[in-house]
Enzyme design. Structure first.
Site, short mmCIF file in Angstrom:
data_model
loop_
_atom_site.label_atom_id
_atom_site.label_comp_id
_atom_site.label_asym_id
_atom_site.label_seq_id
_atom_site.Cartn_x
_atom_site.Cartn_y
_atom_site.Cartn_z
N SER A 261 -6.60 -27.46 -17.91
CA SER A 261 -6.96 -28.34 -16.79
C SER A 261 -6.01 -29.55 -16.72
O SER A 261 -5.73 -30.05 -15.62
CB SER A 261 -8.42 -28.79 -16.88
OG SER A 261 -8.62 -29.66 -17.96
N MET B 262 -3.39 -27.30 -29.39
CA MET B 262 -4.32 -27.50 -30.49
C MET B 262 -3.74 -27.18 -31.85
O MET B 262 -4.48 -27.09 -32.83
CB MET B 262 -5.59 -26.66 -30.23
CG MET B 262 -6.30 -27.02 -28.94
SD MET B 262 -6.66 -28.79 -28.76
CE MET B 262 -8.01 -28.96 -29.93
N ARG B 263 -2.42 -27.01 -31.93
CA ARG B 263 -1.81 -26.71 -33.22
C ARG B 263 -0.95 -27.90 -33.66
O ARG B 263 -0.24 -28.47 -32.84
CB ARG B 263 -0.94 -25.46 -33.05
CG ARG B 263 -0.41 -24.90 -34.31
CD ARG B 263 0.39 -23.63 -34.00
NE ARG B 263 1.26 -23.34 -35.10
CZ ARG B 263 0.88 -22.71 -36.21
NH1 ARG B 263 -0.35 -22.28 -36.32
NH2 ARG B 263 1.73 -22.51 -37.20
N LEU C 30 2.02 -29.91 -34.87
CA LEU C 30 3.46 -29.70 -34.80
C LEU C 30 4.10 -30.26 -36.08
O LEU C 30 3.80 -31.39 -36.49
CB LEU C 30 4.04 -30.42 -33.59
CG LEU C 30 3.60 -29.85 -32.23
CD1 LEU C 30 3.86 -30.85 -31.11
CD2 LEU C 30 4.32 -28.52 -31.96
N ASN D 232 1.43 -36.75 -26.20
CA ASN D 232 0.17 -35.99 -26.35
C ASN D 232 -0.96 -36.73 -25.65
O ASN D 232 -0.95 -37.97 -25.58
CB ASN D 232 -0.16 -35.88 -27.85
CG ASN D 232 -1.43 -35.07 -28.11
OD1 ASN D 232 -1.65 -34.03 -27.51
ND2 ASN D 232 -2.27 -35.56 -29.02
N HIS E 183 -4.94 -37.25 -26.19
CA HIS E 183 -5.94 -37.05 -27.24
C HIS E 183 -7.28 -37.62 -26.75
O HIS E 183 -7.33 -38.75 -26.25
CB HIS E 183 -5.50 -37.78 -28.51
CG HIS E 183 -6.49 -37.64 -29.63
ND1 HIS E 183 -6.64 -36.46 -30.33
CD2 HIS E 183 -7.41 -38.50 -30.12
CE1 HIS E 183 -7.60 -36.62 -31.23
NE2 HIS E 183 -8.09 -37.84 -31.13
N SER F 156 -6.59 -41.13 -24.90
CA SER F 156 -5.34 -41.89 -25.12
C SER F 156 -4.15 -40.98 -24.86
O SER F 156 -4.16 -39.81 -25.25
CB SER F 156 -5.26 -42.35 -26.59
OG SER F 156 -6.40 -43.09 -26.96
N ASP G 223 -1.79 -37.79 -34.52
CA ASP G 223 -2.42 -38.73 -33.57
C ASP G 223 -2.16 -40.20 -33.94
O ASP G 223 -3.00 -41.07 -33.69
CB ASP G 223 -3.93 -38.47 -33.49
CG ASP G 223 -4.25 -37.08 -32.97
OD1 ASP G 223 -3.47 -36.56 -32.15
OD2 ASP G 223 -5.26 -36.49 -33.39
#
Ligand code: GRF
Length: 219
Positions: free
Chosen positions: A16, A91-92, A94, A108, A110, A137, A146
């Site tokens: 989405s 969802m993996r 890096l 990203n 989050h 964020s 993150d």
């Protein structure tokens, strides 16, 4: 005339957030082209949102190691010559080599108000913690999960009776305008990361930009 920015999107799921970028491009709110969509889940619905020729999807299980997967992903991303690489529901984790290869242009989204709730299950953790507010964020990616400099955030209330699902849905509603506005700021060249700080129009930001109800970011 300046050419549209070239954006690569990494996504593992329903897509989405990718759709919101595509809609922003179609609607003239985002001056960019999506030049590739990359996934660690060959069945991800996100891949159906762009022509197959733009998609790269491989299962990490088909690689000998995490590094080998990351290297293949990195080569595929680099081949489409992106200006920006956006993790939109990727969802993996890096690896550091991948992150360093694209340092300064890897972003990203989050679903938490970082630095709160890094990692998974953010909605359940915000409810458990009894927070009155939760949100999302957009941040630069660094090797630590993150933990990169946060460009912008959007907030929602946590309501009595919220479940992780109802809260996730409310957060998703603000993720989309947050991502769109943040990526437009990036492609316009107004925002950059320098030594772990965000600079907007050449000035260091002391706290992340905030999304208002009109979908505009301000300090
Ligand atoms: C979003 O909540 C994103 O922040 C998170 O995963 C979800 C992905 O949603 N990391 P979608 O695939 O973009 O619909």
């Amino acid at each position: 005339m300046k050419r549209p920015a070239r954006i690569a999107v990494l996504a593992s799921g329903r897509g989405s957030n990718l759709q919101c970028l595509l809609d922003g491009i179609a609607g003239g709110q985002l001056d960019a082209d999506i030049v590739g969509v990359f996934s660690d889940k060959p069945a991800a619905a996100a891949l159906d949102k762009v022509p197959a020729a733009l998609c790269w999807a491989r299962s990490p299980k088909d690689f000998d190691s995490r590094d080998a997967f990351d290297a293949a992903l990195g080569d595929a991303v680099a081949a489409c010559k992106p200006d920006w690489i956006i993790c939109a529901g990727y969802m993996r984790i890096l690896g550091a080599d991948f992150v360093q290869r694209f340092s300064g242009r890897l972003i990203n989204i989050h679903p938490s108000l970082l630095p709160l709730h890094k990692g998974l299950h953010t909605h359940a953790r915000a409810i458990e913690a009894g927070h009155a507010e939760h949100g999302a964020s957009v941040h630069f990616v660094v090797p630590e999960l993150d933990a990169g400099a946060v460009i912008a955030q959007a907030r929602v209330p946590v309501l009595p009776g919220d479940t992780p699902e109802t809260l996730a849905e409310r957060v998703l509603g603000i993720e989309h305008p947050l991502l769109l506005a943040s990526v437009q700021l990036l492609v316009s060249g107004r925002v950059a990361e320098q030594e772990g700080m965000i600079r907007l129009d050449g000035q260091s930001l002391l706290s992340p930009l905030r999304l208002d109800s009109a979908g505009t970011l301000s300090g």
